[in-house]
Design an enzyme around this catalytic site. Structure first.
Site: not given
Ligand code: AMP
Length: 286
Positions: A30, A33-34, A58, A148, A152, A185-186
């Site tokens: 996290l 953003g989260h 996914q 973001k 999705q 997260s990336r």
């Protein structure tokens, strides 16, 4: 804050909830953003449940499922500090059982053969599957998703409408680093030198946004393709070692092509910086 691991515990929490329940689905690791989604839920709902689950369905076969960052202890502290009431931490078995499912979701190609769907063909089917499972387990009144991941968000809104899920979807604006880089997260995969150049992607998006707006103001015809090509050239120069997956201007409404910018528009991009795939999008307007 309570940590729930079993579906029966989530069902009990839902039953006990006397006000609105907000759900924030995440894959953990996290960041701000989260936390913005969680804070939005806490502000809008009586109770908030955050789910943390790295959803295998996914991820494609050569993607980063195995090495996706998992930082549960830190995540729990962050959820508590942001005001969450519950964190649902299921295992693969809790979500998917031990047998191959008979029924899965298939999202129409119209929305998912473009942008991220082009290079990630099974991704949105997996997203639709896990999100609908989480909706069925938690039965939230409102679910929060980040802009973001705009494609999705679009797929989920349409799924909720198509399948008549009795809940509201709230989209939350993208949270960025001071440099403009969208929090992800990336981002933790990026080396120091990659981190130094990655914010140029957002800079290029803003340059293109300004150009598009200027063309529009002056009532000049604009070739979307030439703007896209200009952007790709700038990114190649300003982000050394990058590979552009796509940089496209599309309609905000249905993600369709929008050659003359007459629809409400958005810039969408995915760029590999080294081996890390970063995505971002920016509203252009009409
Ligand atoms: P993830 O853990 O990457 O699956 O993301 C969980 C939720 O957080 C999704 O709804 C994302 O769109 C949202 N999210 C991720 N990064 C950001 C960000 N930088 N700003 C706002 N929302 C975000």
């Amino acid at each position: 804050m309570k940590v729930l691991r079993e579906i029966s515990e989530v069902r009990e929490a839902r039953k006990q909830c006397r006000s609105t329940l907000g759900l924030v689905p995440t894959m953990g690791a996290l960041h701000e953003g989260h936390l913005s989604l969680i804070r939005n839920s806490v502000a809008k709902c009586g109770e908030t449940i955050v789910s943390i689950f790295v959803n295998p369905t996914q991820f494609g076969p050569n993607e980063d499922y195995e090495k996706y960052p998992r930082t549960v202890e830190e995540d729990l502290k962050k959820c508590e500090a942001a005001g969450a009431d519950y964190v649902f931490l299921p295992t693969n078995e809790v979500i998917y059982g031990t047998e191959k499912p008979l029924v899965t979701l298939n999202v129409d190609k119209e929305l998912t053969s473009v942008l991220c769907g082009k290079s990630r063909p099974i991704h949105f089917n997996g997203v639709a599957q896990i999100v609908s499972i989480l909706f069925n387990i938690a039965q939230p009144d409102i679910a929060f998703f980040g802009e973001k991941d705009y494609q999705q968000l679009t797929v989920i809104r349409k799924m909720v409408s198509d399948l008549h899920f009795p809940l509201e979807i709230v989209g939350v604006p993208t949270v960025r680093e001071a440099s403009g880089l969208a929090k992800s997260s990336r981002n933790r995969y990026l080396s120091e030198s990659e981190l130094a150049v990655a914010p140029n992607i957002y800079k290029v998006m803003n340059i293109i946004k300004e150009k598009a707006e200027a063309y529009r103001k002056e009532n000049k015809t604009v070739s979307v393709e030439s703007l896209e090509n200009e952007a790709k050239k700038m990114i190649s120069e300003l982000v050394p070692g990058s590979k552009i997956d796509y940089f496209e201007i599309r309609s905000t409404k249905d993600l369709g092509r929008n050659e003359d910018l007459s629809d409400d528009s958005r810039i969408f991009t995915a760029v590999y910086v080294g081996t890390t795939r970063l995505i971002d999008n920016l509203y252009i307007g009409k």
